[in-house]
Scaffold this active site. Structure first.
Site, PDB file in Angstrom:
ATOM      1  N   HIS A 115       8.381  -7.018   4.165  1.00 13.65           N
ATOM      2  CA  HIS A 115       7.867  -5.761   3.976  1.00 13.65           C
ATOM      3  C   HIS A 115       7.468  -5.597   2.254  1.00 13.65           C
ATOM      4  O   HIS A 115       6.796  -4.556   2.180  1.00 13.65           O
ATOM      5  CB  HIS A 115       9.089  -4.615   4.325  1.00 13.65           C
TER       6      HIS A 115
ATOM      7  N   HIS B 292       4.611  -3.308  -1.777  1.00 16.44           N
ATOM      8  CA  HIS B 292       5.611  -2.639  -0.895  1.00 16.44           C
ATOM      9  C   HIS B 292       4.914  -1.988   0.204  1.00 16.44           C
ATOM     10  O   HIS B 292       4.023  -1.046   0.200  1.00 16.44           O
ATOM     11  CB  HIS B 292       6.401  -1.453  -1.342  1.00 16.44           C
TER      12      HIS B 292
END
Length: 162
Positions: free
Chosen positions: A71, A86
């Site tokens: 992620h 992110h």
């Protein structure tokens, strides 16, 4: 030099160039649905609501951090700055489901190189926000990053001025 070589050279990403990690719509930093990013606590931040699930490296450099969940990843740019991408908000909770990584920690990468595939529908079906944040976590002292003023960006498109 042939026409194609000239075209390639013209579009070549240089150290110091920052490209959009995804195709999508830039949103105001204050509108990011997570206060850590919205308040730029980790560093200068932009948010992009992605239209597709292909995430690319924003700069030329070396992958310093790659979360096992896929992620997020961090790159130490050849320009001396450090960058964090992110993908989504609270997506760490998916424990890697919906993410496929194409880079490895310690790998040298080029801006625009494919880094992660994310299943945006899977993220949304779990009630999570898909906004992709690009954070400059460390800057050289003389660094002042100015992003282009536009709302829609294409992955691997240069987004900083200069």
């Amino acid at each position: 030099m042939s026409f194609l070589q000239k075209l390639w050279k013209k579009n070549e990403i240089k150290d110091g160039d920052i490209v959009s990690p995804v195709t999508g719509t830039i949103i105001a930093t204050k509108d990011i649905a997570d206060s850590v990013f919205a308040q730029e606590i980790m560093g200068q931040t932009i948010g992009i609501v992605p239209e597709e699930g292909i995430v690319v490296c924003p700069v030329n450099g070396k992958v310093e951090v790659l979360f096992p969940t896929g992620h997020a990843f961090g790159i130490k740019g050849n320009d001396g700055n450090s960058y964090l991408v992110h993908i989504g908000i609270e997506t760490v909770n998916l424990q890697g489901k919906g993410f496929t990584t194409w880079i490895k920690q310690g790998q040298n990468v080029k801006a625009g190189q494919k880094a992660v595939d994310v299943d945006l529908q899977y993220v949304k079906s779990n009630g999570l926000d898909t906004t992709v944040m690009l954070i400059v976590t460390e800057k050289k002292d003389d660094c002042n990053i100015q992003y282009v003023e536009k709302s829609n960006v294409i992955k691997a498109e240069k987004i900083n001025q200069g």
